[in-house]
Enzyme design. Structure first.
Site, PDB file in Angstrom:
ATOM      1  N   ASP A  30       0.826  -1.201   0.078  1.00  0.00           N
ATOM      2  CA  ASP A  30      -0.006  -0.037  -0.046  1.00  0.00           C
ATOM      3  C   ASP A  30       0.816   1.252   0.043  1.00  0.00           C
ATOM      4  OD1 ASP A  30      -2.373   1.530   0.019  1.00  0.00           O
ATOM      5  OD2 ASP A  30      -2.667   1.357   2.229  1.00  0.00           O
ATOM      6  N   ASN A  32       1.259   3.347  -2.797  1.00  0.00           N
ATOM      7  CA  ASN A  32       1.819   3.980  -4.027  1.00  0.00           C
ATOM      8  C   ASN A  32       1.375   5.351  -4.571  1.00  0.00           C
ATOM      9  OD1 ASN A  32       3.192   1.241  -4.268  1.00  0.00           O
ATOM     10  ND2 ASN A  32       1.844   0.746  -5.696  1.00  0.00           N
ATOM     11  N   ASN A  78     -10.469  -2.653  -6.234  1.00  0.00           N
ATOM     12  CA  ASN A  78      -9.728  -1.537  -7.419  1.00  0.00           C
ATOM     13  C   ASN A  78     -10.177  -1.187  -8.808  1.00  0.00           C
ATOM     14  OD1 ASN A  78      -6.551  -2.716  -5.908  1.00  0.00           O
ATOM     15  ND2 ASN A  78      -7.942  -0.950  -5.243  1.00  0.00           N
ATOM     16  N   ARG A  81     -11.491   2.152  -9.144  1.00  0.00           N
ATOM     17  CA  ARG A  81     -10.756   3.230  -9.549  1.00  0.00           C
ATOM     18  C   ARG A  81     -10.832   3.783 -10.903  1.00  0.00           C
ATOM     19  NH1 ARG A  81      -4.915   2.831  -5.980  1.00  0.00           N
ATOM     20  NH2 ARG A  81      -6.030   2.216  -4.202  1.00  0.00           N
ATOM     21  N   ARG A 198       2.065  -4.729   5.937  1.00  0.00           N
ATOM     22  CA  ARG A 198       1.381  -3.818   5.106  1.00  0.00           C
ATOM     23  C   ARG A 198       2.008  -2.580   5.349  1.00  0.00           C
ATOM     24  NH1 ARG A 198      -4.828  -2.248   4.291  1.00  0.00           N
ATOM     25  NH2 ARG A 198      -4.502  -0.333   3.133  1.00  0.00           N
TER      26      ARG A 198
HETATM   27  C1  FPP Z   1      -1.955   0.035  -3.225  1.00  0.00           C
HETATM   28  O1  FPP Z   1      -1.649   1.361  -3.063  1.00  0.00           O
HETATM   29  C2  FPP Z   1      -1.605  -0.646  -4.308  1.00  0.00           C
HETATM   30  C3  FPP Z   1      -2.101  -1.229  -5.416  1.00  0.00           C
HETATM   31  C4  FPP Z   1      -3.478  -0.795  -5.543  1.00  0.00           C
HETATM   32  C5  FPP Z   1      -1.471  -1.722  -6.498  1.00  0.00           C
HETATM   33  C6  FPP Z   1      -0.266  -2.405  -5.992  1.00  0.00           C
HETATM   34  C7  FPP Z   1       0.488  -2.368  -7.479  1.00  0.00           C
HETATM   35  C8  FPP Z   1       1.950  -2.529  -7.527  1.00  0.00           C
HETATM   36  C9  FPP Z   1       2.788  -2.547  -6.026  1.00  0.00           C
HETATM   37  C10 FPP Z   1       2.484  -2.576  -8.819  1.00  0.00           C
HETATM   38  C11 FPP Z   1       2.210  -3.637  -9.731  1.00  0.00           C
HETATM   39  C12 FPP Z   1       2.195  -5.271  -9.294  1.00  0.00           C
HETATM   40  C13 FPP Z   1       2.775  -5.886  -9.862  1.00  0.00           C
HETATM   41  C14 FPP Z   1       2.889  -7.303  -9.519  1.00  0.00           C
HETATM   42  C15 FPP Z   1       3.541  -5.796 -11.078  1.00  0.00           C
HETATM   43  P1  FPP Z   1      -2.443   2.585  -3.597  1.00  0.00           P
HETATM   44  O2  FPP Z   1      -2.650   3.162  -4.937  1.00  0.00           O
HETATM   45  O3  FPP Z   1      -3.979   2.370  -2.855  1.00  0.00           O
HETATM   46  O4  FPP Z   1      -1.891   3.799  -2.464  1.00  0.00           O
HETATM   47  P2  FPP Z   1      -2.509   4.731  -1.746  1.00  0.00           P
HETATM   48  O5  FPP Z   1      -3.453   4.230  -0.450  1.00  0.00           O
HETATM   49  O6  FPP Z   1      -1.693   5.720  -1.544  1.00  0.00           O
HETATM   50  O7  FPP Z   1      -3.673   5.695  -2.734  1.00  0.00           O
END
Ligand code: FPP
Length: 256
Positions: A30, A32, A78, A81, A198
């Site tokens: 989580d 990103n 997701n 989104r 996490r």
């Molecule tokens: C949560 O962060 C993460 C995701 C919804 C996707 C995770 C994907 C990756 C790490 C990259 C792609 C995966 C692979 C296996 C190549 P968020 O976007 O919810 O973060 P936030 O809470 O800050 O909005």
């Protein structure tokens, strides 16, 4: 004995000797989006850097000899989104599969996936299923990607499948037990996670492995996924090793 350090291909200093490892580590990657937004970058950039971290962590777990690694890469929720973000995540997944296929084969990683894979775009699904097939005999490490995954949805489909057996008269409802539910999950043969990590400071499971996490140890880290390194994983494993797991019993019972 002193713990020698090595420098990874990415220039990080990490411990050479693996930490004491659980059998199965699962991760909620989580943070990103917020990581990118904090830098004035589009959320997609956070996912891009996040997928590089996936590469490094998978490589590290394989090197250490972990048996099972499960990554929450895309939840059922997701799909809600913005279309562009969903598209970017599917493209990243496809790129990841394309770039890592050879390495998975070479390093004898067995790729698996859990979730409602029918919802994935066909170009991603076909690529995914081909690598799953190609690596199905590999014994090195099981890498399970949770894709279009929801823990509640997984339990619902297990219940539907069991009740249809009851309806056909093939199953006596009195015989429904824990092992039968387990047998109807997406990946019945994969043991439950021992440790769920996490990142990003949130302290919740967000519909991840709800059935399987009953006795998992949880470790919540403040840092966002793009900043997660082998060293953080090493520390999480050391913390895990200090936990006393009792599975509902007493310490004395666990020792005997
Ligand atoms: C949560 O962060 C993460 C995701 C919804 C996707 C995770 C994907 C990756 C790490 C990259 C792609 C995966 C692979 C296996 C190549 P968020 O976007 O919810 O973060 P936030 O809470 O800050 O909005």
């Amino acid at each position: 004995m002193t713990d020698r350090k090595v420098i990874t291909e990415e220039g990080q200093v990490i411990s050479k000797s693996p930490p004491p490892l659980p059998s199965h580590i699962a991760m909620i990657m989580d943070g990103n989006g917020r990581w990118a937004e904090d830098r004035g970058a589009p959320r997609e950039e956070g996912h891009r850097v996040g997928s590089e971290v996936v590469n490094r962590i998978v490589r590290c777990c394989r090197r250490w000899g972990l048996k099972h690694l499960t990554l929450y890469a895309f939840s059922e929720q997701n799909w809600g989104r913005p279309v562009d973000e969903v598209g970017a995540l599917m493209t990243l997944l496809s790129q990841y599969l394309k770039e890592q296929r050879e390495e998975m084969v070479e390093r004898r990683i067995q790729l698996r996936a859990i979730g409602d894979l029918n919802k994935l775009p066909s170009w991603v699904r076909e690529q995914l299923l081909a690598i799953i097939e190609e690596t199905s005999k590999n014994q090195g490490m099981t890498l399970t990607l949770a894709l279009s995954y929801g823990g509640r949805e997984e339990i619902i489909q297990a219940i539907k499948s069991i009740t249809s057996q009851v309806r056909r008269g093939e199953l006596d409802p009195d015989h429904i037990d824990e092992s039968m539910i387990q047998a109807h999950l997406y990946a019945p043969d994969i043991p439950p996670p021992d440790l769920i990590i996490r990142t990003s400071g949130e302290q919740r499971l967000s519909n991840f492995l709800l059935w399987q996490s009953a006795y998992a140890e949880l470790d919540f880290l403040k840092l966002p996924w793009p900043e997660f390194t082998e060293s953080h994983l090493h520390d999480a494993c050391l913390r895990f090793a200090k936990r006393e797991r009792r599975f509902g019993l007493t310490s004395a019972q666990m020792e005997s």
